[in-house]
Motif scaffolding. Structure first.
Motif, short mmCIF file in Angstrom:
data_model
loop_
_atom_site.label_atom_id
_atom_site.label_comp_id
_atom_site.label_asym_id
_atom_site.label_seq_id
_atom_site.Cartn_x
_atom_site.Cartn_y
_atom_site.Cartn_z
N HIS A 253 0.81 -1.21 0.00
CA HIS A 253 0.00 0.00 0.00
C HIS A 253 0.85 1.27 0.00
O HIS A 253 0.36 2.34 -0.37
CB HIS A 253 -0.94 0.02 1.21
CG HIS A 253 -2.11 -0.89 1.07
ND1 HIS A 253 -2.00 -2.25 1.04
CD2 HIS A 253 -3.44 -0.64 0.94
CE1 HIS A 253 -3.20 -2.80 0.91
NE2 HIS A 253 -4.08 -1.85 0.84
N GLN A 260 -2.53 5.58 2.66
CA GLN A 260 -2.39 4.74 3.85
C GLN A 260 -1.24 5.18 4.76
O GLN A 260 -1.33 5.07 5.98
CB GLN A 260 -2.21 3.27 3.46
CG GLN A 260 -3.46 2.61 2.92
CD GLN A 260 -3.65 2.82 1.43
OE1 GLN A 260 -2.89 3.55 0.79
NE2 GLN A 260 -4.66 2.19 0.87
N HIS A 502 -8.54 -3.48 2.72
CA HIS A 502 -8.63 -2.60 3.88
C HIS A 502 -8.50 -3.34 5.21
O HIS A 502 -8.65 -2.73 6.26
CB HIS A 502 -9.95 -1.81 3.84
CG HIS A 502 -9.98 -0.81 2.74
ND1 HIS A 502 -9.67 0.52 2.93
CD2 HIS A 502 -10.26 -0.93 1.42
CE1 HIS A 502 -9.78 1.17 1.78
NE2 HIS A 502 -10.13 0.32 0.85
N ILE A 505 -6.08 -1.99 8.18
CA ILE A 505 -6.31 -0.94 9.17
C ILE A 505 -6.06 -1.40 10.60
O ILE A 505 -5.85 -0.57 11.49
CB ILE A 505 -7.74 -0.35 9.05
CG1 ILE A 505 -8.79 -1.42 9.27
CG2 ILE A 505 -7.92 0.35 7.74
CD1 ILE A 505 -10.22 -0.90 9.23
#
Length: 859
Positions: A253, A260, A502, A505
């Motif tokens: 990322h 990010q 995602h 996270i």
């Protein structure tokens, strides 16, 4: 004793060197690094110094070296946002002058203030063990590993879909379309960094554009090491940070132009400053009535948190652990009285910062589309719960060497058991072990826990996470990590229709918890077999695990003699036992690949390719690399097909092309075909031209990799010149925009037109565009469907508005001068032209003079 003024002078020297580097004839990556020094590193270091010194906070050199740059990302985000709001576009000169002025103001503030504290090497932590040298070695080892996997071959891959979109949006901000920041459906940060790079450098490349994000991620790994050290000690911090240094989500990322990095930085900063404040309130030698210290740390935490919050909604992930730390502070009566004012002030600061973006964002007409996107595509329409456990485990093993993933999952279950094993009750101990085992079973065999219309995984995982957060004997640091981990884990597993990549996270708290568990096991091993054998066993085991994880990520992100994503089925790059997860139905976001799109751009630039095109890849990629050539899905002049990427789109295009197109060229990388070029013609091809992609890269980077492209995204308010001309009774021309009205002979004229359907029609109109010389001689001409991507006009609804982009090729060798540009429509069936009337109803013939252009000599 460290003196303040030499420190300021050193930063001033770096600022001057960076400023010179920006304008020097150096490679783009070096100039990008110079820009980072001027815009991020030096201002951040100076701001961190001013804030902490005036608050009499005892900082350390590691904190200065890592949190200074982190604060630089915070500062630059807000300054660039405000500059983007100014009319006229984001200018490199403006950016340099403003950040130069910021440095001068901060330097004056620092010069006049006292600096009397000595600087230690490691952050203060009550009860911490380990020498400064050990901490420094551990930190440097983590940073070196992180830097290698984030910086090596950073320029290799072309911009991927979302990256290319950010670059195009960044170019639009440079051109003055700040409206772009509000139609992005995310925060503005990634666009601002892309735009500032384009503005400062002029000419860029992929490595230069990605460098701020890659460096920021390296810093974030260091910050998480420091946070882990404050929370859990040296050994746990090193193990947890090494997991992050080798984590595929973190690597992939942040080898891209993506947001990010700032989420990682802001989350680590917000929690670190609050936990620092908590430690100060617990130390007996520290005076509790420390309003300046409280104020400084709360301000820093609020600024970090809010920066993450405007970067992406995911920035809210540290909200619960932050509130928990504030709750602990509030419970202390000695602290509470001195906490109120700084807390209110920091809350106001955060609200003001957030309002700078979110107030115009929610007021923007596009906000409704953003809401729809997140309430349908992300959280799902009408469905409340999902089960993404299989995707979580598959993608965890795709982005990481699977044994590292298994260790993290096992560590999560073990830590849960450890917390409850502290209780004397046998029921609590063995019950927690059973719950942890059930949790692991659910992760790896979710299909076995559904039946009778009930998905028990939702209950099991939810109960596990709630029990972990509420564990009665959890330490403060443990509860912080579980509050940071639990809600986003549950959200991504059960409340999002497709989390894609995602899951990243919650990997920071997951890694820090893993480090904590493995550090405990390391300690128990030493107790069981002795210090030397225990250290040897633990060290060798972790060394092998990390070496395998490093080899896995090396093949993905650094070694490109064979690209993993292109050799997946035959496993030529990695042995099959290292890749148990399939890439099918899993995102490969951030994994590098190189197809040769710069070749397409240069072929357009040199006139070897002309006309409209379609392709099987995302249009943002082709927009950036073709420099906004004319994209057309209705009978395009050319079709570019990436051979490996997006196979479904490829097959659909080939089917639609039928026998109307012939293969005319192929772009190769190291002799391997990557992009096929088809032209619309019925003639058989005698030969296929082969283009070596690497032969075009440097020319593209030096001449085309800039903000100079026509922005054609219909969702952006492009400020077209309003007009009102009716073409027959069917269509109205409502606006136009020429990208430039001075064009060298032999080049193309880029034009936007806005058409509105006045009524349903039964005709298929074609637009003709002509640049005419004396005696109506055609200097440039383009005949094309009115809206190439909106279907034929007989399918348009009444009131439908279409933004159409056209590129009109101009003949080479024409004399310089002023030439009129005309536009008209004709029915494709009988070639009859539509009569044109102006806003007053006066007829003006069957072709409209739209503007004058100036033809210049070809250079």
């Amino acid at each position: 004793m460290i003196r303040q003024r030499p420190y300021i002078l050193v930063l001033a020297a770096f600022n001057i060197i960076g400023s010179v580097g920006l304008v020097a004839p150096l490679p783009a990556e070096i100039r990008a690094l110079a820009g980072i020094v001027v815009v991020i590193l030096v201002p951040g270091l100076m701001l961190f110094h001013v804030v902490t010194e005036r608050a009499r906070l005892a900082t350390t050199w590691t904190e200065v070296a890592l949190f200074g740059p982190s604060l630089g990302y915070v500062l630059s985000t807000w300054v660039l946002l405000l500059l983007a709001y100014l009319p006229g576009g984001l200018s490199g000169l403006t950016i340099a002058l403003v950040f130069g002025a910021i440095f001068v103001v901060l330097a004056i503030a620092a010069w006049r203030g006292p600096w009397t504290k000595e600087k230690a090497l490691i952050p203060a932590r009550p009860g911490a063990r380990g020498s400064s040298r050990k901490v420094l070695i551990a930190l440097l080892s983590v940073l070196i590993v992180a830097a290698f996997f984030r910086l090596a071959n950073l320029s290799y891959a072309e911009f991927q879909g979302d990256e290319a979109k950010i670059m195009v949006y960044g170019a639009s901000v440079v051109q003055g379309y700040e409206d772009t920041l509000f139609i992005h459906r995310k925060g503005p940060t990634e666009i601002l960094y892309a735009a500032s790079g384009l503005a400062l450098l002029g000419q860029t490349n992929e490595g230069a554009a990605r460098l701020p994000f890659a460096l920021g991620n390296i810093i974030s790994v260091g910050l998480l090491f420091l946070l882990g050290y404050r929370l859990n000690g040296l050994r746990a911090a090193w193990i947890g940070a090494m997991f992050l240094a080798l984590d595929g989500y973190y690597i992939g990322h942040t080898r891209m132009v993506q947001y990010q990095t700032v989420i990682f930085l802001s989350a680590a900063g917000a929690l670190y400053f609050l936990y620092w404040l908590h430690q100060l309130s617990q130390e007996s030698q520290t005076q509790p009535a420390g309003k300046p210290q409280f104020r400084a740390l709360l301000y820093l935490s609020a600024a970090s948190f809010t920066t993450g919050l405007i970067t992406h909604y995911e920035g809210v992930i540290v909200g619960l652990p932050a509130l928990f730390v504030l709750y602990l502070l509030w419970r202390n009566p000695q602290v509470r009285k001195d906490l109120v004012a700084p807390l209110v002030e920091s809350a106001i600061l955060a609200a003001v910062f957030a309002a700078l973006f979110y107030l115009p964002f929610v007021r923007h007409p596009h906000f409704a589309s953003t809401v729809t996107r997140y309430t349908t595509d992300v959280t799902g329409a009408g469905q409340r719960l999902y089960n993404n456990i299989a995707a979580f485990t598959e993608r965890g093993q795709l982005y990481n060497f699977y044994w590292l993933f298994y260790v993290m999952m096992a560590a999560l279950a073990l830590h849960f058991t450890f917390m409850y094993w502290r209780r004397p009750s046998r029921f609590a101990r063995w019950g927690s072990a059973a719950v942890a085992a059930l949790f692991l079973a659910v992760l790896f065999f979710p299909q076995r826990f559904t039946g009778g219309g009930i998905d028990w995984t939702v209950v099991i995982v939810g109960g596990f996470l709630l029990a972990a957060i509420a564990a009665p004997r959890a330490t403060v640091s443990e509860r912080i990590l579980w509050l940071w981990l639990g809600p986003p884990l549950y959200l991504s597993l059960f409340l999002m229709s497709d989390p894609s990549g995602h899951f990243y996270i919650f990997y920071a708290p997951l890694a820090l918890l893993t480090g904590l568990v493995l550090a405990k096991i390391w300690g128990w091993l030493i107790s069981a077999v002795g210090e030397s054998p225990g250290r040897a066993i633990a060290g060798v085991t972790l060394g092998i695990l990390f070496a395998l994880g490093g080899a896995y990520q090396y093949a993905y992100y650094v070694y490109h003699n064979e690209e993993v994503v292109r050799n997946w089925s035959v496993q030529q790059t990695l042995p099959a036992w290292m890749t148990p997860a399939s890439r099918e139905n899993n995102p490969i976001f951030g994994i590098p690949h190189y197809s040769g799109w710069k070749t397409i751009g240069m072929l357009f630039e040199t006139g070897q390719l002309t006309g409209s095109y379609a392709t099987n890849v995302r249009t943002w990629i082709s927009d950036w690399y073709t420099r906004s050539a004319e994209y057309c899905e209705e009978d395009p002049d050319m079709v570019f097909i990436e051979i490996v990427e997006r196979p479904r789109e490829k097959e659909k295009l080939l089917e639609e092309m039928g026998d109307r197109y012939r293969k005319d060229g192929v772009i190769t990388v190291d002799g391997e075909p990557r992009i096929d070029i088809y032209r619309r013609t019925g003639e058989a091809s005698e030969s296929i031209t082969e283009y070596d992609a690497r032969a075009f890269d440097q020319a593209f980077n030096q001449s085309l990799a800039n903000a100079d492209l026509h922005i054609t995204a219909p969702e952006i308010d492009l400020g077209l010149t309003p007009v009102s001309y009716r073409f027959g009774d069917d269509l109205e021309l409502t606006g136009y925009q020429l990208y430039e009205d001075r064009v060298p002979a032999g080049r193309s004229l880029s034009l936007l037109l806005t058409w509105r359907a006045l009524r349903p029609m039964d005709k298929e109109y074609t637009t003709f565009l002509q640049v005419l010389g004396p005696e109506w001689r055609k200097v440039g001409q383009r005949d094309v469907a009115v809206g190439c991507n909106e279907g034929p006009t007989y399918d348009w609804d009444a009131g439908e508005t279409v933004l159409a982009h056209y590129r009109i090729p101009l003949l080479a060798g024409e004399a310089p001068g002023v030439y009129p540009l005309y536009v008209g429509l004709y029915d494709r069936a009988d070639l009859e032209r539509a009569p044109i009337t102006d806003a007053q109803g006066q007829g003006i013939g069957d072709m409209l003079k739209l503007a004058d252009i100036t033809l210049e000599s070809a250079e």
